[in-house]
Design an enzyme around this catalytic site. Structure first.
Site, PDB file in Angstrom:
ATOM      1  N   HIS A  75       0.830  -1.202   0.000  1.00 50.91           N
ATOM      2  CA  HIS A  75       0.000   0.000   0.000  1.00 50.91           C
ATOM      3  C   HIS A  75       0.865   1.253   0.000  1.00 50.91           C
ATOM      4  CE1 HIS A  75      -3.988   1.822   1.726  1.00 50.91           C
ATOM      5  NE2 HIS A  75      -3.308   2.753   1.097  1.00 50.91           N
ATOM      6  N   HIS A 105       1.466   5.217  -2.085  1.00 53.91           N
ATOM      7  CA  HIS A 105       0.981   6.194  -3.057  1.00 53.91           C
ATOM      8  C   HIS A 105       2.185   6.839  -3.726  1.00 53.91           C
ATOM      9  CE1 HIS A 105      -3.271   6.050  -1.814  1.00 53.91           C
ATOM     10  NE2 HIS A 105      -2.773   5.781  -0.624  1.00 53.91           N
ATOM     11  N   LEU A 106       2.359   6.554  -5.024  1.00 49.78           N
ATOM     12  CA  LEU A 106       3.501   7.130  -5.742  1.00 49.78           C
ATOM     13  C   LEU A 106       3.136   8.411  -6.489  1.00 49.78           C
ATOM     14  CD1 LEU A 106       5.307   3.929  -7.096  1.00 49.78           C
ATOM     15  CD2 LEU A 106       5.776   5.244  -5.030  1.00 49.78           C
ATOM     16  N   ARG A 107       1.861   8.706  -6.537  1.00 48.41           N
ATOM     17  CA  ARG A 107       1.367  10.005  -7.018  1.00 48.41           C
ATOM     18  C   ARG A 107       1.557  10.279  -8.516  1.00 48.41           C
ATOM     19  NH1 ARG A 107      -1.833  10.377  -2.868  1.00 48.41           N
ATOM     20  NH2 ARG A 107      -0.951  11.296  -0.980  1.00 48.41           N
ATOM     21  N   ASN A 147      -5.139   5.957  -7.059  1.00 48.08           N
ATOM     22  CA  ASN A 147      -5.777   7.281  -7.046  1.00 48.08           C
ATOM     23  C   ASN A 147      -4.859   8.365  -7.605  1.00 48.08           C
ATOM     24  OD1 ASN A 147      -4.130   7.050  -4.798  1.00 48.08           O
ATOM     25  ND2 ASN A 147      -5.464   8.273  -3.471  1.00 48.08           N
ATOM     26  N   HIS A 203     -10.867  -0.026   1.331  1.00 49.23           N
ATOM     27  CA  HIS A 203     -10.635   1.105   2.250  1.00 49.23           C
ATOM     28  C   HIS A 203     -11.958   1.269   2.981  1.00 49.23           C
ATOM     29  CE1 HIS A 203      -9.517   5.509   3.062  1.00 49.23           C
ATOM     30  NE2 HIS A 203     -10.796   5.450   3.369  1.00 49.23           N
ATOM     31  N   HIS A 219      -5.292  -0.694   5.893  1.00 45.16           N
ATOM     32  CA  HIS A 219      -5.068   0.113   7.094  1.00 45.16           C
ATOM     33  C   HIS A 219      -6.107  -0.066   8.197  1.00 45.16           C
ATOM     34  CE1 HIS A 219      -7.831   2.524   4.774  1.00 45.16           C
ATOM     35  NE2 HIS A 219      -6.919   3.069   4.012  1.00 45.16           N
ATOM     36  N   ASN A 224      -6.017   9.456   7.023  1.00 43.75           N
ATOM     37  CA  ASN A 224      -7.243   8.716   6.847  1.00 43.75           C
ATOM     38  C   ASN A 224      -6.943   7.236   6.665  1.00 43.75           C
ATOM     39  OD1 ASN A 224      -9.951   8.386   6.587  1.00 43.75           O
ATOM     40  ND2 ASN A 224     -10.094   9.146   4.494  1.00 43.75           N
ATOM     41  N   ASP A 254       0.983   2.698   3.604  1.00 48.72           N
ATOM     42  CA  ASP A 254       0.078   3.778   3.186  1.00 48.72           C
ATOM     43  C   ASP A 254       0.856   5.095   3.094  1.00 48.72           C
ATOM     44  OD1 ASP A 254      -3.183   5.104   4.251  1.00 48.72           O
ATOM     45  OD2 ASP A 254      -2.113   5.182   2.350  1.00 48.72           O
TER      46      ASP A 254
END
Lengths: 178, 430, 315
Positions: free
Chosen positions: B54, B56-58, B88, B175, B228, B274, B301
């Site tokens: 998990h 986030h590499l954006r 996302n 999620h 998470h 979150n 995360d």
């Protein structure tokens, strides 16, 4: 630190007696007289002056002694250490058309007196305002003079004047420290 | 490719051995081995390279926060050799083209294997399924799907998605956040939020979705993964579900193992995340669950944000914390230094289990001859004062100033040193 | 104190001292000239990101009575509506030379962020941040209670020991309630919170959902009614205005059952007929109008204090 006494307990006593008589003389008696002490030590001095006047058998209106806290009327709020605001007590007869004598321990720059004049306006329109001080240091920043002076003490700016009055400080004395 | 020996390293089972790597594979394990280069690993713990399920590499779309390159670098510093990148992005990774793009970017960067996660619904809008099959069939070979950031709250859609991906042994990673119970929520709902005047995110909003989804998994005999986990109540539900033989797995983040909601009292948005930081009771339950197996893995995360998204009042700030570089230290603190478990369990939750859940075949393997040389070597005796700035592009680091145990000394990606002597390699593997 | 952000930052001595100073300021406001030179040459900025005429005007009057220069910044139509952040807005204004920021913002914690994140080093007065705190409101409420319970002119140095205060309404979303609860406890009062279960926050003592039962049991000296926002109906906090008023409104019947000397308060603006009956708001027990006047005195005292302390901290 050097400290020398310039007024002893007896000197202070004599000065207060003399000031009290000068006030009576200038006012031709006690008519319309109001005496306001400026906290903290001005209040004690005002009480002593009132005591001398009474002792000499002078008739006085029931309420002629009060106190005037001028802290909120200073315009140098951020430059002087903050003092607590204490209550102001104006005699029941008010100030309109009275002769007000402000009493303070030391006259220095004159800013305290200037604030006192602003504060007075809140409470009425005196016929005249006079100033009595125990010590005049002389470093005036404003065109203000005292009408009744206990002692003139020319000092330089670095010197500190310490006024002690027994009911507050335990003894009566005026010292210069440098 | 070179050959080298990692000498006198301590395996997760406490055996002290030499590990010989030739052409990116583990060639020999023994004692007194020789090679072109012999690297002294006395006192270092050798672990299979970590796998983050998990992250986030954006990229694409939010390159001001992170890129696949900088995220990969941060991961390598943290001891990872593989990361799964959440969907996302912008555009959302809901089709073959985007996932292939991200996969390729990862290969070009060359610090870790980047395995993209596909969105469950088109554009993450929760109403229509994304092209799950095409994403699986693409060169990115996606097997994990998630709308993370958002909950798949429509029960019908969740049911269909789980059924659909079961056909190719894929898994939906949920999620869990009931949207109606968390509208405008800012932090954990509790005494602290009541005191601070911040809208609360109640635990039941997570637990009710998990309860629903494990029952769906049961009815379909399908797999389910819960992202998470953050509350003691959620732990209870997972425990029950596993006792029923339901095929559910669960992850916990390093920050939920360590930090609590009272940190919000400073109104510093570095603590805004979150699901939110919860209470001591929740932290305790999550730690116990990680030890006893109710929780299967640690997943970071890792959620980078630019400074303007955090240097503001709480309500205006973005949710998320970085975490790739302190995950191993938190895991060491909770599992090893606490005396509650051991390095073998750490290897399981940081590497073996996440690889298994995701179906990674080249990572999370046992350290045995013939396996790819994806390894990390940790010095457990070091105690670090964590710096705010990491190799990530972003600095929203809640661990800044804390002292955590252990530091990654070497990370080896298919035989290539992405991190050597605590330093990141200037280039990736090519 | 460098800032006034929360009543939790005031210990008992600080609070009483500030209230005593507020009484002196009230004296200035009631006598002749209504002007003190204390803040002459100082610039106070009303940084209002939320609409509020009452509080803004109150701070404006307070600043002007202290001879300060006052700038009114309101978010509507400014660069903020074009997306400028709080940080940038504050820094832009501070660059022009600001001595005090008075901030009202919809985000809880905004005042603390402005004071402590290092964006500027200007003293900050919290004029209401989200649903978190509204410290000057609590101070003017306490000032009003002192006057009513100890008598005008007999308040100096007095606290509120043993005074029973009932706060009624949407406590969960009320910054007025939060600030009051802390300050009243510091001053020794006993605070009770009454409202529908959906609007009572968790972790607070002395909560009640039945208003009639609570008033009978507590016999409060002060009843403070909070404004109810009808938008809460949309999020299903209570079903209708009628039901709210029936169970938690201060009707004439309920008022009649309170003690003869009870003090009725409301931070305003009132929804007459909803949380408070018109007759009650206009009764001799009502201190609502006096609260507004006291607001100016309290805000003068706060501004006076912040400027006089500032130099000391810097020295």
């Amino acid at each position: 630190m050097n400290s020398r006494t310039v007024l002893s307990s007896d000197d202070i006593s004599r000065a207060i007696t003399r000031i009290s008589h000068e006030i009576l003389e200038a006012n031709h008696g006690t008519e319309d007289l109001v005496i306001l002490g400026i906290p903290t030590r001005g209040v004690v001095l005002a009480e002593r002056i009132a005591e001398v006047i009474r002792r000499n058998g002078n008739a006085l209106p029931a309420d002629f002694l009060g106190r005037l806290d001028i802290t909120m009327y200073r315009d140098d709020l951020d430059r002087k250490p903050s003092r607590e605001v204490t209550p102001t007590d104006i005699p029941a007869g008010g100030l309109d058309d009275k002769v007000v004598v402000l009493v303070d321990d030391v006259l220095n720059s004159g800013r305290t007196v200037r604030a006192a004049l602003d504060a007075l306006r809140e409470y009425g329109r005196p016929r005249a305002v006079r100033l009595a001080v125990l010590i005049d240091r002389g470093h005036r920043e404003l065109p203000i003079r005292a009408d009744f002076v206990g002692k003139n003490l020319p000092t330089n700016r670095e010197e500190k004047i310490r006024v002690h009055l027994s009911s507050i400080d335990g003894d009566d004395s005026v010292r210069i420290e440098q | 490719m070179s050959d080298f020996v990692l000498a006198k390293a301590t395996l997760p089972d406490d055996r002290v051995v030499d590990i010989k790597v030739v052409d990116g594979l583990i060639a020999e394990i023994g004692n007194g081995l020789s090679a072109t280069e012999v690297i002294d690993c006395t006192g270092l713990r050798a672990l299979p390279g970590f796998v983050d399920l998990h992250t986030h590499l954006r990229e694409p779309g939010f390159e001001q926060s992170e890129t696949v390159l900088t995220g990969s670098q941060s991961a390598a510093v943290g001891g990872y050799t593989a990361v799964h990148a959440m969907a996302n992005t912008q555009p959302v990774a809901d089709n073959a083209a985007v996932v292939e793009q991200v996969f390729t970017l990862g290969q070009k960067a060359g610090y870790v294997d980047v395995f993209p996660i596909g969105a469950v619904t088109k554009n993450l809008d929760g109403t229509q399924l994304a092209e799950l099959g095409s994403m699986h069939a693409s060169s990115a070979a996606v097997k994990v799907f998630s709308d993370d950031g958002k909950c798949v709250s429509d029960p019908l859609l969740m049911r269909r998605a789980m059924q659909y991906v079961a056909a190719f042994d894929g898994v939906i990673a949920q999620h869990a956040q009931e949207p109606r119970l968390t509208e405008g929520a800012q932090m954990n709902a509790g005494e602290i939020s009541a005191k601070l005047g911040l809208a609360g995110w109640p635990a039941v909003a997570e637990e009710s979705i998990i309860a629903r989804d494990v029952l769906l998994a049961k009815s379909l005999d399908a797999r389910l993964h819960i992202c998470h986990l953050s509350t003691a109540g959620s732990v209870e539900i997972i425990r029950w579900a596993k006792s029923q033989g339901i095929k559910v797995t669960a992850e916990v983040t390093p920050h939920h193992l360590l930090l609590t909601d009272d940190l919000a009292e400073s109104y510093d948005p570095v603590y805004k995340v979150n699901p939110p930081l919860r209470t001591k009771v929740d932290v305790q339950a999550l730690r116990e669950a990680l030890v006893d197996g109710t929780i299967d893995i640690v997943a970071t995360d890792h959620a980078p944000h630019p400074s303007e998204a955090k240097d503001c009042e709480w309500a205006a700030a973005a949710f998320g914390m970085v975490g790739l570089e302190s995950a191993a230290s938190v895991a060491q603190l909770v599992l090893v230094d606490s005396g509650k478990s051991n390095w073998a369990r750490l290897a399981e939750v940081m590497s073996h289990a996440p690889a298994r859940i995701a179906g990674d075949e080249t990572h999370g393997r046992e350290i045995t001859v013939g396996e790819p040389a994806n390894l990390t070597l940790i010095d457990p005796s070091v105690s670090r004062a964590i710096e705010k700035q990491t190799s990530s592009k972003s600095q929203n680091n809640p661990y800044a100033g804390l002292h955590l145990p252990g530091a990654v000394k070497h990370t080896i990606f298919g035989g290539y040193f992405t991190v050597r002597d605590f330093e990141l390699a200037e280039q990736g593997r090519h | 104190m460098m800032h006034l952000l929360s009543t939790a930052d005031l210990n008992k001595d600080d609070a009483i001292s500030l209230l005593d100073l507020s009484d002196e300021m009230a004296g200035v406001n009631e006598r002749g000239l209504r002007k003190l030179p204390s803040l002459r040459g100082k610039t106070v900025v009303n940084l209002f990101f939320e609409d509020s005429t009452r509080t803004r005007v109150s701070f404006e009057i307070a600043a002007k009575r202290l001879s300060a220069d006052l700038i009114n910044f309101s978010a509507k139509g400014s660069s903020v509506s074009k997306g400028e952040s709080l940080k940038d807005t504050a820094q832009t204004l501070a660059a022009g030379g600001v001595d005090v920021f008075v901030i009202r913002h919809s985000a809880s914690g905004a005042a603390l962020s402005l004071a402590e994140r290092g964006w500027t080093d200007v003293p900050v007065v919290n004029a209401g941040d989200g649903t978190h705190e509204h410290p000057t409101q609590a101070l003017l409420d306490a000032m009003t209670m002192r006057e009513r319970l100890h008598g005008l002119g007999a308040t100096r140095g007095k606290d509120l020991s043993g005074v029973k205060v009932a706060i009624v309404g949407d406590i969960a979303h009320s910054r007025v309630a939060r600030s009051n609860i802390q300050l009243l406890k510091t001053l020794g009062a006993e605070v009770h919170l009454i409202g529908p279960a959906t609007l009572l926050p968790s972790g607070f003592d002395n909560t009640h959902t039945d208003l009639d039962e609570a008033l009978t049991k507590i016999k409060p000296d002060v009843v403070m009614m909070l404004r109810i926002q009808l938008e809460r109906m949309q999020s299903a906090f209570f079903p209708s205005a009628g039901e709210y008023s029936r169970f938690w409104g201060l009707t004439e019947e309920r008022f009649a059952r309170l003690s003869d000397d009870v003090v009725i308060m409301h931070p305003g603006p009132m929804n007459r007929g909803l949380e408070i009956a018109s007759l009650v708001a206009d009764s001799r027990n009502s201190a609502i109008v006096r609260q507004v006047a006291n607001g100016i005195s309290v805000r003068m005292a706060v501004l006076y204090n912040l400027v006089s302390q500032e130099r000391q901290i810097n020295e």
